[in-house]
Design an enzyme around this catalytic site. Structure first.
Site, PDB file in Angstrom:
ATOM      1  N   THR A 111      -5.742   1.494  -5.504  1.00 21.43           N
ATOM      2  CA  THR A 111      -5.303   0.093  -5.417  1.00 21.43           C
ATOM      3  C   THR A 111      -5.965  -0.765  -6.488  1.00 21.43           C
ATOM      4  O   THR A 111      -5.312  -1.601  -7.125  1.00 21.43           O
ATOM      5  CB  THR A 111      -5.636  -0.512  -4.040  1.00 21.43           C
ATOM      6  OG1 THR A 111      -5.178   0.355  -3.016  1.00 21.43           O
ATOM      7  CG2 THR A 111      -4.960  -1.869  -3.877  1.00 21.43           C
ATOM      8  N   GLU A 151       0.818  -1.206   0.000  1.00 21.25           N
ATOM      9  CA  GLU A 151       0.000   0.000   0.000  1.00 21.25           C
ATOM     10  C   GLU A 151       0.860   1.268   0.000  1.00 21.25           C
ATOM     11  O   GLU A 151       1.751   1.433   0.848  1.00 21.25           O
ATOM     12  CB  GLU A 151      -0.940  -0.022   1.225  1.00 21.25           C
ATOM     13  CG  GLU A 151      -1.837   1.189   1.351  1.00 21.25           C
ATOM     14  CD  GLU A 151      -2.727   1.425   0.146  1.00 21.25           C
ATOM     15  OE1 GLU A 151      -3.358   0.473  -0.331  1.00 21.25           O
ATOM     16  OE2 GLU A 151      -2.780   2.576  -0.340  1.00 21.25           O
ATOM     17  N   HIS A 208      -1.529   3.284   4.693  1.00 19.91           N
ATOM     18  CA  HIS A 208      -2.545   4.005   3.919  1.00 19.91           C
ATOM     19  C   HIS A 208      -2.759   5.382   4.538  1.00 19.91           C
ATOM     20  O   HIS A 208      -2.733   5.519   5.759  1.00 19.91           O
ATOM     21  CB  HIS A 208      -3.860   3.207   3.929  1.00 19.91           C
ATOM     22  CG  HIS A 208      -4.870   3.681   2.931  1.00 19.91           C
ATOM     23  ND1 HIS A 208      -5.529   4.885   3.046  1.00 19.91           N
ATOM     24  CD2 HIS A 208      -5.313   3.114   1.778  1.00 19.91           C
ATOM     25  CE1 HIS A 208      -6.343   5.036   2.023  1.00 19.91           C
ATOM     26  NE2 HIS A 208      -6.235   3.979   1.230  1.00 19.91           N
ATOM     27  N   ASP A 243       1.657  -0.049  -4.879  1.00 19.85           N
ATOM     28  CA  ASP A 243       0.454   0.063  -5.720  1.00 19.85           C
ATOM     29  C   ASP A 243       0.314   1.428  -6.402  1.00 19.85           C
ATOM     30  O   ASP A 243      -0.107   1.522  -7.551  1.00 19.85           O
ATOM     31  CB  ASP A 243      -0.835  -0.327  -4.959  1.00 19.85           C
ATOM     32  CG  ASP A 243      -1.148   0.534  -3.744  1.00 19.85           C
ATOM     33  OD1 ASP A 243      -0.316   1.385  -3.348  1.00 19.85           O
ATOM     34  OD2 ASP A 243      -2.256   0.353  -3.173  1.00 19.85           O
ATOM     35  N   HIS A 244       0.690   2.518  -5.681  1.00 20.06           N
ATOM     36  CA  HIS A 244       0.523   3.878  -6.224  1.00 20.06           C
ATOM     37  C   HIS A 244       1.192   4.829  -5.256  1.00 20.06           C
ATOM     38  O   HIS A 244       1.679   4.403  -4.200  1.00 20.06           O
ATOM     39  CB  HIS A 244      -0.958   4.222  -6.403  1.00 20.06           C
ATOM     40  CG  HIS A 244      -1.782   3.951  -5.175  1.00 20.06           C
ATOM     41  ND1 HIS A 244      -1.689   4.710  -4.031  1.00 20.06           N
ATOM     42  CD2 HIS A 244      -2.666   2.952  -4.886  1.00 20.06           C
ATOM     43  CE1 HIS A 244      -2.492   4.235  -3.111  1.00 20.06           C
ATOM     44  NE2 HIS A 244      -3.098   3.147  -3.585  1.00 20.06           N
TER      45      HIS A 244
END
Ligand code: GP9
Ligand code: MN
Length: 420
Positions: free
Chosen positions: A81, A39, A196, A255-256
């Site tokens: 995600t 994450e 997150h 993921d990003h």
């Protein structure tokens, strides 16, 4: 409509060349595939320090033991995600707006779980959130996952949760009993959660100081990143203890981004430079590791992206995908297309970075086009489109993003036979 498919197929055959294989084709044949979606993890923390301390000691060590891609970019948009999952499973781009998991969750796809399922793999996802978040239950079923271990498969208490839910350490710990009970070979995807936004962590879980800036978000980020790094170390130890480690390819991917451009000032303080649009593109790099038992580590510098994950992993497992339609290439093959398209139309190529209508030298960050107005120079400021070295690549980028969108909006795989 379906009449567009032949043109797209020709583009893919000529420009992507799904048949292109490397000498690593099949080196992990029959092995399990464990994929960890990390994450919000960005590359700028890797091999970096805060107050003299390594931020990600475990991942830094893992570089020595894995294929590590240091110029690997996320290509996600609003679907976060779920967009990264979509890229990985399909080698298609997510949509420019909205989340394709929601808007086109019932389309026909030809995704990794289906392909690996046909190759004899048992496929599952582990993620301690509600199954319907991002419409995952619908999409996973559609693309062929056998099992989704969602929040109901975990014991979640106040003590073992923070922020979005179950903390990563108990998440991996509680996943092991399932992983040890499913048939092999398996393809199992783990999606972490603790790192997150807003990156909250309790005192007792924090093992590195916060950063000190005007951004609470960036300040806390280092602590949750460190926590995730520790949870990954614990997971590797558990895999070793269970005996699965030697039999599995382990892939880790960010993921990003986690830190948006809203925090550029604080980011500039940490990186000790002013963050330009060029740097913003470079900050879209996320870590990508492939650990294959018995293979020595190697840092790979060529440009790469999430679009390339599917063909790369299928080839390592020895699965032929020469009839596939997607826009990525096997990262171990020599000759690959020369750009990575970001979803907003920015791109990275070997020599250039293009964003916000400017063309930069990829190595120096210098603006190549348009030329800066220079009042002291004799030169007439009349650079034309021809001077824009990014323009021919930009054309290809737009074409490719558009083909991918056409496939999704038109549900075009209904008209294509993957088994021919
Ligand atoms: C939620 C998790 C995080 O289940 O995947 O979602 P994000 O906001 O990063 O897409
Ligand atoms: Mn995410």
């Amino acid at each position: 409509d379906g009449n567009d498919m032949p043109e797209i197929q020709t583009y893919v055959e000529e420009n992507i060349n799904p048949d292109m294989k490397s000498e690593l084709f099949g080196v992990a044949k029959g092995k399990n595939l464990i994929f960890v979606s990390m994450e919000s993890l960005q590359t700028f923390v890797i091999n970096n320090t805060l107050n003299g301390e390594e931020v990600t000691p475990f991942l830094n060590d893992l570089i020595g033991d894995s294929y590590y891609f240091e110029n690997f970019y996320h290509q996600t948009a609003q679907g976060k995600t779920s967009d990264s999952e979509f890229l990985v499973e399909n080698s298609l781009y997510p949509l420019p707006r909205g989340a394709v998991f929601f808007t086109h969750g019932q389309n026909e796809y030809h995704a990794m779980p289906e392909i690996l399922g046909e190759a004899g793999y048992y496929t599952s996802v582990f993620h301690a959130n509600n199954k319907s978040f991002w419409n995952r239950d619908v999409m996973y079923d559609n693309i062929g996952y056998d099992e989704f271990y969602d929040v109901d498969s975990y014991e979640v208490t106040e003590e073992n949760s923070i922020g979005w839910g179950l903390k990563d350490k108990p998440f991996f710990e509680q996943s092991m009993k399932y992983l040890q009970s499913i048939p092999q070979p398996f393809y199992s995807k783990f999606i972490t959660l603790t790192n997150h936004y807003p990156f909250d962590l309790s005192e007792e879980d924090a093992t590195i100081e916060k950063f000190d800036s005007n951004s609470k978000t960036l300040n806390q980020y280092f602590q949750t990143v460190r926590y995730m790094d520790e949870s990954l170390k614990q997971f590797f130890d558990e895999l070793k203890a269970s005996g699965l480690y030697d039999n599995s390819v382990i892939v880790l991917m960010g993921d990003h981004y986690g830190i948006s451009d809203f925090h550029n000032k604080a980011m500039g303080m940490y990186l000790d430079k002013e963050i330009t649009p060029y740097d913003e593109v470079q900050l879209q790099r996320v870590p990508f590791f492939i650990h294959i038992p018995g293979k020595e580590g190697k840092v790979i510098s060529k440009i790469a992206g999430q679009i390339d994950v599917k063909p790369t992993l299928l080839h390592l497992l020895g699965v032929d995908n020469s009839n596939d339609i997607g826009f990525g290439t096997d990262l171990f093959a020599d000759d690959r297309k020369d750009f990575i398209a970001l979803r907003d139309g920015s791109f990275v190529s070997n020599n250039y970075i293009y964003t916000e209508e400017k063309c930069y030298d990829r190595n120096t960050g210098e603006i190549l086009y348009p030329m800066e107005e220079d009042e002291t120079s004799e030169r007439e400021s009349s650079d034309t489109e021809e001077d824009n070295l990014c323009a021919p690549i930009k054309e290809k980028v737009d074409k490719e993003l558009n083909y991918s969108d056409q496939i999704i909006y038109g549900d075009l795989f209904r008209f294509y036979n993957f088994d021919k």
